[in-house]
Motif scaffolding. Structure first.
Motif, short mmCIF file in Angstrom:
data_model
loop_
_atom_site.label_atom_id
_atom_site.label_comp_id
_atom_site.label_asym_id
_atom_site.label_seq_id
_atom_site.Cartn_x
_atom_site.Cartn_y
_atom_site.Cartn_z
N VAL A 1 -5.28 3.66 4.34
CA VAL A 1 -3.98 4.21 3.94
C VAL A 1 -4.19 5.68 3.60
O VAL A 1 -5.11 6.01 2.85
CB VAL A 1 -3.45 3.53 2.66
N SER B 1 -7.31 4.68 0.33
CA SER B 1 -7.43 3.22 0.39
C SER B 1 -8.08 2.61 -0.86
O SER B 1 -7.67 1.54 -1.31
CB SER B 1 -8.25 2.81 1.61
N PHE C 1 -0.76 4.87 8.08
CA PHE C 1 -1.89 3.95 8.19
C PHE C 1 -2.76 4.38 9.36
O PHE C 1 -2.27 4.96 10.32
CB PHE C 1 -1.40 2.52 8.44
N ALA D 1 0.84 -1.21 0.00
CA ALA D 1 0.00 0.00 0.00
C ALA D 1 0.87 1.25 0.00
O ALA D 1 0.49 2.28 -0.56
CB ALA D 1 -0.93 -0.01 1.22
N MET D 2 2.05 1.17 0.60
CA MET D 2 2.96 2.32 0.62
C MET D 2 3.49 2.60 -0.78
O MET D 2 3.52 3.74 -1.23
CB MET D 2 4.10 2.07 1.61
#
Ligand code: C5P
Length: 222
Positions: A78, A86, A69, A36-37
């Motif tokens: 996120v 997200s 987060f 996700a980063m």
């Protein structure tokens, strides 16, 4: 009670996100979705019109964005520069772009630094492609989660359909395979199975069965 660092690596669609979330909840650990980063960096790059090949531009971008987060009532989100991204980071286009920007060594360096800060105190489950090999080679527990390409493509397809996206199953399987091939072949921190990782093939297992296998391994180290 010891606060372990648990690494979960593997290709896309093997179940890493789901298992990482469940395992962290069970242990009352922090959960860090490192993909996700990288996805947040890709989203920021596409919004700013920075080319995926422009590694210097991407490096500068990494230093001026803020990623974190948030967990509320078991729901994880996120955030990029104060915005909940997200949903925006989960499109097939963003998956492809993420894999491209993640090949840049400078981007990886910036993300790895953040991940080490977030995880160094332990009591954490990190999932990604290079956690056990690069980010935390000293992690007390390492898993390598895999599944057949067919199963991984089907899961990714089900996820996208559930979100209301119009996608094709064969194309999704193809995209998942292509992304894993790129992630495995890249020069910097390629996807690989660390020798000391416990490998689990989730093709024919339910989520609960995988979780149970993981908990047995974790319990031995607690
Ligand atoms: O896990 P997820 O599918 O969200 O990851 C998106 C992409 O981010 C991967 O295909 C990979 O290129 C990159 N990634 C990475 N290293 C990580 C996590 C993700 O290079 N630790």
């Amino acid at each position: 009670n010891s606060k372990l660092i648990i690494a979960i690596d593997g290709p896309s669609g093997a179940g890493k996100s789901t298992l990482s979330r469940l395992l962290s909840q069970q242990l009352n650990y922090i959960n860090i979705d490192t993909g996700a980063m990288y996805r947040a960096v890709a989203l920021a790059a596409s919004r700013e019109g920075i080319d995926s090949e422009d590694c210097q531009g991407l490096e500068a971008l990494c230093h001026r964005i803020e990623i974190h987060f948030q967990r509320e009532n078991g729901h994880e989100s996120v955030w990029l520069n104060g915005e909940d991204v997200s949903e925006a980071i989960r499109t097939p286009q963003m998956s492809l772009l993420t894999s491209k920007i993640a090949a840049c060594a400078e981007v990886r360096q910036a993300m790895v630094r953040l991940q080490r800060q977030m995880g160094k105190a332990g009591g954490v489950v990190l999932e990604g492609r290079d956690i056990g090999s690069v980010v935390f080679p000293q992690a007390e527990v390492k898993f390598y989660l895999e599944a057949s390409a067919q199963a991984r493509g089907q899961r990714r397809y089900d996820e996208l359909v559930a979100k209301g996206l119009e996608v094709d199953l064969q194309q999704t399987i193809h995209e998942v395979e292509a992304r894993d091939a790129a992630d495995s072949a890249r020069e910097h921190a390629p996807l690989l199975r660390p020798e000391d990782a416990v490998a689990i093939d989730s093709t024919a297992l339910t989520i609960d069965q995988v979780l149970e296998k993981m908990m047995v391994v974790v319990s031995q180290r607690l």
